[in-house]
Scaffold this active site. Structure first.
Site, PDB file in Angstrom:
ATOM      1  N   THR A  53       0.829  -1.200   0.000  1.00 25.22           N
ATOM      2  CA  THR A  53       0.000   0.000   0.000  1.00 25.22           C
ATOM      3  C   THR A  53       0.863   1.250   0.000  1.00 25.22           C
ATOM      4  OG1 THR A  53      -0.123   0.403   2.388  1.00 25.22           O
ATOM      5  CG2 THR A  53      -1.643  -1.249   1.467  1.00 25.22           C
ATOM      6  N   ASP A  54       0.271   2.355  -0.417  1.00 27.00           N
ATOM      7  CA  ASP A  54       0.955   3.636  -0.257  1.00 27.00           C
ATOM      8  C   ASP A  54       1.051   3.950   1.233  1.00 27.00           C
ATOM      9  OD1 ASP A  54       2.200   6.046  -0.887  1.00 27.00           O
ATOM     10  OD2 ASP A  54       0.870   6.414  -2.588  1.00 27.00           O
ATOM     11  N   TRP A  55       1.858   4.935   1.559  1.00 28.05           N
ATOM     12  CA  TRP A  55       2.248   5.176   2.950  1.00 28.05           C
ATOM     13  C   TRP A  55       1.106   5.758   3.786  1.00 28.05           C
ATOM     14  CZ3 TRP A  55       5.362   2.401   0.809  1.00 28.05           C
ATOM     15  CH2 TRP A  55       6.705   2.217   1.147  1.00 28.05           C
TER      16      TRP A  55
END
Length: 590
Positions: free
Chosen positions: A308-310
């Site tokens: 996932t993105d941060w």
């Protein structure tokens, strides 16, 4: 007295065994806590002298390096900040020594955001620092040469390997279809076909013919294409979370990702965006089962790691300000429930998070089966084995110092900067310049300009002015958001009038850095010559201006005529503004 027989080497440490056997053996030895730690791709900082951070004030990064590795069993990290090559290599080795001292000795996988260009944004990239300096991805697209992109990615691979980076958090292959979107400089522009061609070369340059000990794993982003953001706002922030497709071009945005998967990219990062008005659930992509499992896994056949993105789970503190979790569509859920949604969706790893206890509790409560955790951990361990980290986790600091920023790498980057420059206008044949003119400069290092002419302090005494500008943006109060240049693309008053007054006073070569599609009709009309750059040093610009190098760039997106045209365009449709000042692909040869 008989000597104690040597301890048997566990199968997972036996390089002669097949990777799948080694993965199965290691997985069988891991505790639930050790497995949970693998599901987190956290961030680390280092001290300037190359030593790990062993103290923290608990703000931006709440845990020390020893805590994350030894107590939370995390072994995937993204290094923040710019540092010297030797120091990065020394730090990498120190971190690997910490990992080797843990019960199972699972080596660390280190990653990085882009480090080879000019943009410095703590949420997206770092300036080149010790590494060779190339144009931004937009500049590579302006050149449009897949072989150059391969050479660039191969250079990145060699410099990354020297300091121990084994995962590149790039390439970014979103299509730049909403002119205001802040993340365009990291893309290959608005054309899906060109982006697909360039990403194939990029993945091949980073990973080689197949992933192995000499590879850097490519984490392609942001699936399924983050360009169509409503009003061009960025989904790092709640007011930018909506992703829309009024032009019906959703499939068009998938074309580069199909190419990346066909090229064998090892990892994929879903974006934050929350799709609105589609048949997808209105949940951010990292937690969206229809997108991650249905589209990416089942329809497109992607078998690699999904990270996932941060910051999808927890609120964070950035520059002393609270930054809400990017849990769009699931804001109402607890941290544990958000984690469960992402795992159910098919994501393997949580970017920018460090809370494995949440996963442990999900398993112990029966909400997530152990088999689901094992499936993701097996993917993550497999990549460590394939990259050769168990056999050779350390790097040579001397070799790092010799390799990073090497003369031939720097020369190749400098040549690419020059090639990427895009001549937009040259109405009176001003370019190329000759002789030793009197130069008035703004935004140009006077010491550099002095190598091309006589620098004078007053434009009235000059034969020519050389002015460097940046794409306008609207300042934002949130410090973190201020790094993401958003909002209007037009120069505000009184700045525009000041620029136009200078153009009326002296013939002026204007160079504008295009991180987004600037609205500059008046400047384009009145400049004696106009050049676009996408990350280029002053010498690159002046070499082109004086005919010492050839500019080959062509616009990677159109330049709109007005903000009204931008606001009326459809965010998912490439080059959709009415009567642009310069169309996609425009560029002159001198």
């Amino acid at each position: 007295m008989n000597a104690t027989p040597p301890a048997a080497v566990p199968p997972y440490k036996d390089a002669a065994l097949p990777v799948d056997e080694r993965v199965a053996d290691l997985l069988s030895r891991m505790t639930l806590e050790e497995k949970a730690g693998q599901l987190f791709h956290s961030m680390l900082m280092m001290n300037p002298d190359g030593t790990p951070v062993t103290e923290t004030d608990g703000s931006m990064l709440p845990f020390t390096t020893p805590e994350l590795i030894g107590e939370r069993f995390i072994s995937h990290f993204n290094l923040l900040g710019s540092h010297g090559a030797r120091e990065m290599a020394q730090w990498q080795n120190a971190v690997q020594e910490m990992a080797a001292a843990t019960r199972l000795g699972i080596p660390v996988t280190l990653s990085t955001d882009p480090r080879h260009a000019f943009t410095d944004n703590v949420g997206a990239s770092f300036d080149s620092g010790a590494f060779s300096a190339w144009p931004e991805a937009l500049g590579l697209a302006a050149i449009g040469d897949p072989e150059l992109v391969f050479r660039f990615a191969d250079t990145v691979r060699r410099e990354y390997l020297a300091v121990g980076f084994r995962v590149a958090l790039h390439p970014q292959i979103d299509l730049a279809t909403e002119p205001r979107w802040a993340r365009q400089s990291g893309t290959f522009g608005s054309d899906a076909r060109l982006t697909a061609e360039l990403v194939r070369a990029y993945v091949r340059g980073l990973q080689g013919p197949e992933l192995g000990p000499g590879s850097v794993s490519a984490m392609v982003k942001h699936f399924p294409g983050g360009g169509p953001q409503k009003d061009g706002e960025d989904p790092h922030f709640a007011h930018g979370k909506e992703q829309v497709y009024p032009g019906g071009m959703r499939e068009h945005h998938l074309e580069p990702f199909r190419a990346a998967i066909a090229a064998g990219c090892a990892q994929m990062m879903p974006y934050y965006g929350q799709p609105i008005g589609t048949d997808w659930e209105e949940v951010g992509f990292g937690s969206n089962k229809g997108v991650v499992t249905g589209l990416l896994r089942e329809e497109l056949g992607f078998e690699g790691i999904v990270c996932t993105d941060w910051g999808l789970l927890n609120d964070s503190s950035v520059f002393g300000e609270t930054h809400p979790a990017c849990a769009w569509g699931v804001e109402h859920l607890s941290v544990a429930e958000r984690a469960a949604r992402a795992l159910d969706a098919g994501s393997d790893q949580f970017g920018g998070e460090q809370c494995p206890d949440v996963v442990v509790e999900l398993v112990r409560s029966g909400r997530i089966p152990r088999s689901r955790i094992d499936a993701s951990v097996a993917r993550l361990l497999r990549e460590k084995f394939v990259l050769g980290l168990f056999e050779n986790p350390y790097v040579d600091p001397d070799e790092a110092a010799r390799t990073v920023g090497r003369a031939d790498f720097a020369a190749a980057g400098a040549a690419a900067q020059r090639r990427s420059l895009t001549v937009l206008t040259n109405p009176g044949g001003l370019l190329p310049l000759s002789g030793c003119p009197k130069l008035y400069v703004e935004g140009v290092d006077e010491a550099v300009a002095a190598g091309y002419g006589e620098v004078v302090p007053d434009p009235g005494a000059a034969d020519l002015a050389v002015v460097r500008l940046r794409t306008p943006y609207e300042p934002r109060e949130n410090v973190f958001e201020s790094f993401f240049h958003s909002g209007s693309l037009a120069f505000p008053e009184p700045e525009l009038s000041r620029i136009l007054a200078l153009l009326a006073r002296v013939p002026t070569l204007v160079c504008i850095n295009l991180e987004r599609a600037a609205v500059i009709p008046e400047i384009a009309e009145r400049a004696a010559a106009l050049i676009a750059d996408y990350g280029a040093e002053d010498r690159a610009l002046l070499d082109v201006a004086f005919g010492r190098a050839a500019a080959e760039g062509r616009l990677p997106f159109e330049l709109p005529r007005s903000m009204a045209a931008v606001e009326a365009s459809r965010p998912d449709v490439p080059n959709d503004t009415v009567d642009p000042v310069f169309p996609y692909g425009h560029g002159l040869s001198l």
